[in-house]
Design a protein around this motif. Structure first.
Motif, PDB file in Angstrom:
ATOM      1  N   LYS A 254       0.803  -1.183   0.039  1.00 20.32           N
ATOM      2  CA  LYS A 254       0.003  -0.079   0.014  1.00 20.32           C
ATOM      3  C   LYS A 254       0.905   1.195   0.023  1.00 20.32           C
ATOM      4  O   LYS A 254       0.596   2.261  -0.767  1.00 20.32           O
ATOM      5  CB  LYS A 254      -0.883  -0.017   1.027  1.00 20.32           C
ATOM      6  CG  LYS A 254      -2.012   1.301   1.305  1.00 20.32           C
ATOM      7  CD  LYS A 254      -2.625   1.189   2.340  1.00 20.32           C
ATOM      8  CE  LYS A 254      -3.656   2.423   2.302  1.00 20.32           C
ATOM      9  NZ  LYS A 254      -3.089   3.622   2.189  1.00 20.32           N
ATOM     10  N   ARG A 257       2.026   1.693  -3.517  1.00 19.92           N
ATOM     11  CA  ARG A 257       0.826   2.263  -4.510  1.00 19.92           C
ATOM     12  C   ARG A 257       0.620   3.492  -4.426  1.00 19.92           C
ATOM     13  O   ARG A 257       0.398   4.485  -4.912  1.00 19.92           O
ATOM     14  CB  ARG A 257      -0.336   1.394  -3.830  1.00 19.92           C
ATOM     15  CG  ARG A 257      -0.309   0.156  -4.408  1.00 19.92           C
ATOM     16  CD  ARG A 257      -1.725  -0.677  -4.543  1.00 19.92           C
ATOM     17  NE  ARG A 257      -2.434  -0.516  -3.243  1.00 19.92           N
ATOM     18  CZ  ARG A 257      -2.229  -1.592  -2.442  1.00 19.92           C
ATOM     19  NH1 ARG A 257      -1.320  -2.593  -2.694  1.00 19.92           N
ATOM     20  NH2 ARG A 257      -3.166  -1.413  -1.185  1.00 19.92           N
ATOM     21  N   ARG A 260       3.524   5.627  -5.797  1.00 24.39           N
ATOM     22  CA  ARG A 260       3.510   5.418  -7.235  1.00 24.39           C
ATOM     23  C   ARG A 260       2.470   6.538  -7.833  1.00 24.39           C
ATOM     24  O   ARG A 260       2.628   7.383  -8.700  1.00 24.39           O
ATOM     25  CB  ARG A 260       3.127   4.069  -7.622  1.00 24.39           C
ATOM     26  CG  ARG A 260       2.734   3.532  -9.048  1.00 24.39           C
ATOM     27  CD  ARG A 260       2.257   2.170  -9.147  1.00 24.39           C
ATOM     28  NE  ARG A 260       3.133   1.240  -8.850  1.00 24.39           N
ATOM     29  CZ  ARG A 260       2.848   0.251  -8.084  1.00 24.39           C
ATOM     30  NH1 ARG A 260       1.696   0.229  -7.239  1.00 24.39           N
ATOM     31  NH2 ARG A 260       3.644  -0.725  -7.508  1.00 24.39           N
TER      32      ARG A 260
END
Length: 319
Positions: A254, A257, A260
């Motif tokens: 997570k 993510r 990102r």
């Protein structure tokens, strides 16, 4: 016995219409379903003039009986329709699922329209094949539409099969691509990793954060990223997010993510584009070994493909 099973698997993965366009024979299509059935309305198989069978409509319940019907249709040169299961006169042919199936059979020589449809599907162009009950002389191709009877014409959706573009490094990339291929799916691999390139036949090398120009991504392609070291990832994700891919996902925690998403927004992508990345990477939470991760992601993407392409176009219940 193993050779027979391999032949059955191979035939199921082939395009029945492509086979018919080469040799002629009989096209058999499930054109009505009542109740629960193994295959949906619009499922197709071919009985080629040389005796070869391509595809399946019931996983073995009706195929032998259908072969006889196909022989009659080919001999008579005329359209036929037969009912199996619930409501059928053939009480000795049972469907364990309790369904009633209407199967339509079209005899054909080497019809140009079938060749056109086969070529379009090979080029990964979605479309529909319109099959008149009177025969294939007036068959046409048209834009993609639902499986259904429209007056005396059956609309057969023709959707390119699920394809994976697998981009990454390490064992996860190899195992996932091998599992996808073993399941009968197309899996193209792009990698900067010499280990992956050596292990995967046909893998394309990657030397920058841009996909090779020859890499094609269409609406039935899922782009799957397996990177631990993320040097290339942001640029590659930008390319994928600008494509029509129906699913895009990337390995990572997570925290990764979130990072990102921040990097992609900083690179100029808007919130809508960034949110095209799948919110979870697989159906099994916290998969921490390559085998579990491969199974988890494969199931996730196959489910997404079914929801995006199969469910909207292939009906299951006769109106």
């Amino acid at each position: 016995m193993l050779d027979r099973h391999f032949d059955m698997l191979t035939s199921f993965l082939l395009d029945p219409i492509a086979g018919l366009s080469q040799t002629g024979g009989v096209l058999a299509v499930t054109t009505g379903v009542e109740g629960s059935a193994y295959r949906p309305m619009g499922a197709a198989m071919a009985f080629l003039s040389d005796g070869t069978r391509i595809g399946s409509l019931s996983s073995g319940c009706i195929e032998e009986a259908l072969a006889d019907e196909a022989g009659h249709a080919l001999t008579e040169g005329s359209f036929r329709q037969v009912r199996y299961g619930e409501g059928s006169p053939w009480i000795d042919i049972k469907l364990p699922c309790g369904a009633g199936l209407d199967v339509s059979l079209w005899p054909t020589g080497r019809k140009g329209i079938l060749s056109d449809s086969a070529s379009q599907l090979a080029a990964r162009e979605p479309h529909a094949l319109h099959l008149p009950a009177g025969g294939l002389d007036d068959a046409t191709t048209a834009p993609l539409a639902h499986a259904q009877w429209t007056d005396d014409v059956f609309v057969l959706p023709r959707i390119p099969p699920l394809r994976f573009l697998v981009i990454g490094t390490g064992l996860e990339t190899i195992l996932f691509a091998e599992m996808a291929r073993a399941s009968g799916y197309i899996a193209d691999v792009v990698s900067p990793d010499p280990f992956v390139q050596a292990a995967m036949k046909g893998a394309a090398p990657l030397a920058s954060d841009r996909l090779p120009p020859s890499t094609a991504i269409d609406q039935q392609t899922a782009v799957v990223f397996f990177f631990h070291e993320h040097t290339y990832e942001t640029g590659l994700l930008q390319s994928a997010l600008q494509s029509p891919a129906f699913w895009i996902g990337a390995q990572g925690s997570k925290r990764k993510r979130d990072l990102r998403q921040d990097e992609l927004k900083a690179a100029g992508l808007d919130k809508i584009a960034v949110e095209r990345i799948a919110p979870h990477f697989g159906t099994i939470p916290s998969a921490r070994d390559p085998q579990t991760l491969a199974v988890s992601v494969l199931a996730d993407v196959v489910g997404a493909y079914k929801a995006a392409w199969c469910d909207p176009y292939f009906g299951s219940v006769k109106a």
